[in-house]
Design an enzyme around this catalytic site. Structure first.
Site, short mmCIF file in Angstrom:
data_model
loop_
_atom_site.label_atom_id
_atom_site.label_comp_id
_atom_site.label_asym_id
_atom_site.label_seq_id
_atom_site.Cartn_x
_atom_site.Cartn_y
_atom_site.Cartn_z
N VAL A 16 29.46 9.84 -32.72
CA VAL A 16 29.84 10.86 -31.99
C VAL A 16 30.52 11.97 -32.71
O VAL A 16 30.63 13.00 -32.21
CB VAL A 16 30.78 10.28 -30.74
N SER A 17 31.28 11.65 -33.70
CA SER A 17 32.18 12.81 -34.47
C SER A 17 31.28 13.20 -35.32
O SER A 17 30.86 12.81 -36.43
CB SER A 17 33.31 11.82 -35.16
N PRO A 18 31.30 14.71 -35.49
CA PRO A 18 30.76 15.50 -36.45
C PRO A 18 31.46 15.48 -37.69
O PRO A 18 30.87 15.50 -38.86
CB PRO A 18 30.73 16.98 -36.04
N ALA A 20 33.04 12.78 -38.79
CA ALA A 20 32.69 11.47 -39.35
C ALA A 20 31.22 11.70 -40.20
O ALA A 20 31.16 11.05 -41.32
CB ALA A 20 32.82 10.42 -38.29
N TYR A 21 30.32 12.41 -39.57
CA TYR A 21 29.21 12.70 -39.97
C TYR A 21 29.63 13.32 -41.65
O TYR A 21 28.60 12.96 -42.48
CB TYR A 21 28.35 13.51 -39.22
#
Length: 226
Positions: A16-18, A20-21
């Site tokens: 869900v986290s950009p 984290a991506y």
């Protein structure tokens, strides 16, 4: 050329986290980390935020708009593919998808996590690079996206475990582990350098500190962060 190991990094992940991506993509593709042992562990970001009594950026006035611009700035600076638009309906609960990834992670233990990284590569791309696949966190959607990559039998095996107590408890344990390491959001880099020293770092913008702590050659693409 792969040389002697230069420490270990654990990266906690929730699709869900950009940010984290961004952290995941950089660790996967940058030659700076080619001699670092990297482990990816799925957690539930929403659960971590609750444990910390933290708020998501989009719940904070002005920060919601700033965070959208910030993800694109970092993506451009480090040549990371990132869609200019948020996925439809963002953010959506990822508990079912994170349970799926946890089941994959559990099965991967001792196998250098090849299935997990293939799943993460595919899901992060579908959500943040080219968000055209619909409701990725929905089991029917992520199963359709992953089947050509992992195989239908593998996907069905892990789908069948979404309600299993062992998987649910492991996702909770992984999230608690991130909390115990000091995490309060993602990306969280839990690092152990070649000297055995351990420190945690939060945020894609702290990669320069990660590189320095790990005593890696950060000249070039992370120079601005160092």
């Amino acid at each position: 050329m792969v040389g002697a190991a230069k420490g270990k990094i654990t990266l906690y992940v929730d699709i869900v986290s950009p940010f984290a991506y961004l952290g995941y993509y950089f660790l996967r593709h940058s030659p700076i980390f080619e001699n670092v042992q990297i482990t990816y562990i799925p957690i539930l970001l929403g659960g971590l935020m609750k444990l910390c009594n933290n708020k998501t950026p989009i719940e904070i006035r002005n920060k919601d708009r700033w965070i959208d611009a910030e993800r694109l700035r970092w993506a451009r600076q480090f040549h990371i593919p990132m869609s200019a638009r948020f996925p439809a309906g963002f953010p959506k609960p990822t508990i079912q998808l994170q349970r799926f990834l946890t089941s994959v992670w559990m099965e991967d233990q001792g196998q250098r996590q090849p299935t997990l990284t293939r799943a993460l590569d595919t899901l992060y791309a579908a959500l943040w690079t080219d968000p055209t696949e619909g409701d990725i966190p929905d089991p029917a959607c992520f199963a359709r996206v992953l089947a050509p990559v992992l195989g239908r039998d593998v996907v069905d095996r892990h789908l069948a475990r979404l309600g299993a107590a062992a998987v649910k408890n492991q996702l909770i344990a992984n999230t608690d582990r991130a909390m115990g390491d000091g995490a309060f959001g993602l990306p969280w880099f839990q690092c152990e350098n070649a000297k055995g020293q351990v420190e945690g770092f939060w945020g894609f913008d702290h990669l320069g500190q990660v590189v320095r702590f790990m005593e890696l050659d950060g000249r070039g693409e992370v120079r601005a962060l160092l």
